[in-house]
Design an enzyme around this catalytic site. Structure first.
Site, PDB file in Angstrom:
ATOM      1  N   HIS A 222      77.562  54.406  83.882  1.00  0.00           N
ATOM      2  CA  HIS A 222      78.803  54.012  84.560  1.00  0.00           C
ATOM      3  C   HIS A 222      78.887  52.501  84.599  1.00  0.00           C
ATOM      4  O   HIS A 222      77.884  51.815  84.784  1.00  0.00           O
ATOM      5  CB  HIS A 222      78.876  54.591  85.985  1.00  0.00           C
ATOM      6  CG  HIS A 222      77.655  54.354  86.817  1.00  0.00           C
ATOM      7  ND1 HIS A 222      76.495  55.070  86.643  1.00  0.00           N
ATOM      8  CD2 HIS A 222      77.405  53.459  87.805  1.00  0.00           C
ATOM      9  CE1 HIS A 222      75.583  54.640  87.505  1.00  0.00           C
ATOM     10  NE2 HIS A 222      76.107  53.652  88.213  1.00  0.00           N
TER      11      HIS A 222
ATOM     12  N   HIS B 165      80.502  49.471  86.719  1.00  0.00           N
ATOM     13  CA  HIS B 165      81.131  49.098  87.987  1.00  0.00           C
ATOM     14  C   HIS B 165      82.160  48.007  87.685  1.00  0.00           C
ATOM     15  O   HIS B 165      81.828  47.014  87.019  1.00  0.00           O
ATOM     16  CB  HIS B 165      80.112  48.493  88.958  1.00  0.00           C
ATOM     17  CG  HIS B 165      79.011  49.413  89.386  1.00  0.00           C
ATOM     18  ND1 HIS B 165      78.972  50.003  90.632  1.00  0.00           N
ATOM     19  CD2 HIS B 165      77.886  49.826  88.756  1.00  0.00           C
ATOM     20  CE1 HIS B 165      77.875  50.727  90.753  1.00  0.00           C
ATOM     21  NE2 HIS B 165      77.192  50.638  89.622  1.00  0.00           N
TER      22      HIS B 165
ATOM     23  N   HIS C 147      73.764  58.609  84.935  1.00  0.00           N
ATOM     24  CA  HIS C 147      74.885  58.925  84.043  1.00  0.00           C
ATOM     25  C   HIS C 147      75.602  57.589  83.882  1.00  0.00           C
ATOM     26  O   HIS C 147      76.057  57.018  84.889  1.00  0.00           O
ATOM     27  CB  HIS C 147      75.776  59.993  84.680  1.00  0.00           C
ATOM     28  CG  HIS C 147      76.959  60.428  83.865  1.00  0.00           C
ATOM     29  ND1 HIS C 147      77.278  61.773  83.646  1.00  0.00           N
ATOM     30  CD2 HIS C 147      77.924  59.728  83.229  1.00  0.00           C
ATOM     31  CE1 HIS C 147      78.372  61.866  82.916  1.00  0.00           C
ATOM     32  NE2 HIS C 147      78.797  60.631  82.649  1.00  0.00           N
TER      33      HIS C 147
ATOM     34  N   GLY D 191      68.309  48.952  89.154  1.00  0.00           N
ATOM     35  CA  GLY D 191      68.848  49.574  90.369  1.00  0.00           C
ATOM     36  C   GLY D 191      69.786  50.730  90.090  1.00  0.00           C
ATOM     37  O   GLY D 191      70.656  51.039  90.906  1.00  0.00           O
TER      38      GLY D 191
ATOM     39  N   ASP E 106      84.711  53.973  93.718  1.00  0.00           N
ATOM     40  CA  ASP E 106      83.354  54.179  94.231  1.00  0.00           C
ATOM     41  C   ASP E 106      83.444  54.646  95.682  1.00  0.00           C
ATOM     42  O   ASP E 106      84.252  54.134  96.468  1.00  0.00           O
ATOM     43  CB  ASP E 106      82.544  52.880  94.140  1.00  0.00           C
ATOM     44  CG  ASP E 106      81.057  53.105  94.313  1.00  0.00           C
ATOM     45  OD1 ASP E 106      80.306  52.923  93.342  1.00  0.00           O
ATOM     46  OD2 ASP E 106      80.637  53.480  95.436  1.00  0.00           O
TER      47      ASP E 106
ATOM     48  N   HIS F 141      77.634  63.342  79.041  1.00  0.00           N
ATOM     49  CA  HIS F 141      76.481  62.848  79.797  1.00  0.00           C
ATOM     50  C   HIS F 141      75.637  61.923  78.919  1.00  0.00           C
ATOM     51  O   HIS F 141      74.935  62.373  78.027  1.00  0.00           O
ATOM     52  CB  HIS F 141      75.613  63.992  80.339  1.00  0.00           C
ATOM     53  CG  HIS F 141      74.478  63.465  81.173  1.00  0.00           C
ATOM     54  ND1 HIS F 141      74.610  63.203  82.521  1.00  0.00           N
ATOM     55  CD2 HIS F 141      73.222  63.085  80.836  1.00  0.00           C
ATOM     56  CE1 HIS F 141      73.475  62.713  82.981  1.00  0.00           C
ATOM     57  NE2 HIS F 141      72.611  62.623  81.976  1.00  0.00           N
TER      58      HIS F 141
HETATM   59  P1  AMP Z   1      74.217  52.763  90.506  1.00  0.00           P
HETATM   60  O1  AMP Z   1      73.351  52.248  91.615  1.00  0.00           O
HETATM   61  O2  AMP Z   1      74.579  51.707  89.495  1.00  0.00           O
HETATM   62  O3  AMP Z   1      73.643  53.997  89.867  1.00  0.00           O
HETATM   63  O4  AMP Z   1      75.593  53.139  91.177  1.00  0.00           O
HETATM   64  C1  AMP Z   1      75.921  54.422  91.596  1.00  0.00           C
HETATM   65  C2  AMP Z   1      77.217  54.297  92.333  1.00  0.00           C
HETATM   66  O5  AMP Z   1      77.795  55.586  92.440  1.00  0.00           O
HETATM   67  C3  AMP Z   1      77.090  53.749  93.758  1.00  0.00           C
HETATM   68  O6  AMP Z   1      77.884  52.571  93.885  1.00  0.00           O
HETATM   69  C4  AMP Z   1      77.605  54.891  94.622  1.00  0.00           C
HETATM   70  O7  AMP Z   1      78.299  54.443  95.755  1.00  0.00           O
HETATM   71  C5  AMP Z   1      78.488  55.652  93.651  1.00  0.00           C
HETATM   72  N1  AMP Z   1      78.696  57.066  93.945  1.00  0.00           N
HETATM   73  C6  AMP Z   1      77.756  57.997  94.186  1.00  0.00           C
HETATM   74  N2  AMP Z   1      78.321  59.206  94.377  1.00  0.00           N
HETATM   75  C7  AMP Z   1      79.648  59.031  94.246  1.00  0.00           C
HETATM   76  C8  AMP Z   1      80.792  59.904  94.326  1.00  0.00           C
HETATM   77  N3  AMP Z   1      80.658  61.197  94.590  1.00  0.00           N
HETATM   78  N4  AMP Z   1      82.010  59.367  94.139  1.00  0.00           N
HETATM   79  C9  AMP Z   1      82.157  58.055  93.884  1.00  0.00           C
HETATM   80  N5  AMP Z   1      81.143  57.190  93.780  1.00  0.00           N
HETATM   81  C10 AMP Z   1      79.901  57.665  93.969  1.00  0.00           C
END
Ligand code: AMP
Length: 118
Positions: free
Chosen positions: A95, A97, A93, A88, A28, A44
Site C-alpha cells: 500500500h 500512503h 499487502h 514499519g 486510512d 495480493h
Molecule cells: P503500514 O504500517 O504501512 O503497514 O500501514 C498500515 C495502515 O493501514 C495504517 O496506517 C492503518 O491505520 C491502516 N489500516 C489498517 N486497517 C485498516 C482498515 N480496515 N481500513 C483503513 N485503513 C486501515
C-alpha cells in the site's frame, strides 16, 4: 486472507475514493494527517519488493489521479510505502500512503534503536 484482501472483497468496509479493475484508494482508518489515503493493488502483493514494473507502471497514474481528485497535486503531499520490519510495515499487502492536507513533519529514524547507528 489479509485485511486489505478483505477490503478488496468487500468483507470489510472501506471509505473508497477511487477504484478501477486493478487498484483501490480508500481513507486510512487511523489518519496521520488531515488527508491520509491508502492505495492498494487488488492483487495480493506483499510489498514494494514484489511489484512488477508493469503493475507499477499502471499504479503510478492511478495514484496521480487520486492526488488530483483530492487537489493534493496543487498543495503538495507525501507518498510513502513502508517495507518490512525496519520500514514499519504492519499490513503485509502493498500500500502507498498519501499524506497531505497540511504541512507535514519530516522525521523518521528511531534514535533509540540499539541495533543500528546512523
Ligand atoms: P503500514 O504500517 O504501512 O503497514 O500501514 C498500515 C495502515 O493501514 C495504517 O496506517 C492503518 O491505520 C491502516 N489500516 C489498517 N486497517 C485498516 C482498515 N480496515 N481500513 C483503513 N485503513 C486501515
Amino acid at each position: 486472507m489479509c485485511i486489505f484482501c478483505k477490503i478488496v472483497d468487500g468483507e470489510i468496509p472501506s471509505n473508497k475514493i477511487l477504484e478501477n479493475e486493478e487498484f483501490i484508494a480508500f481513507h486510512d482508518i487511523n489518519p496521520a494527517a488531515p488527508i491520509h489515503v491508502l492505495v492498494i493493488p487488488k492483487e495480493h502483493i506483499e510489498s514494494f519488493n514484489d511489484i512488477s514494473a508493469q503493475t507499477m507502471a499502471k499504479m503510478t497514474p492511478f495514484i496521480q489521479e487520486v492526488t488530483k481528485k483530492l487537489a493534493l497535486d496543487i498543495s503538495g503531499y507525501r507518498l510513502i510505502t513502508n517495507i518490512g520490519d525496519d520500514g514499519g510495515q504492519e499490513v503485509k499487502h502493498l500500500h502507498f500512503h498519501i499524506l497531505g492536507g497540511g504541512k507535514l513533519i519530516w522525521k523518521h529514524y528511531q534514535k533509540n534503536d540499539p541495533h543500528k547507528s546512523l
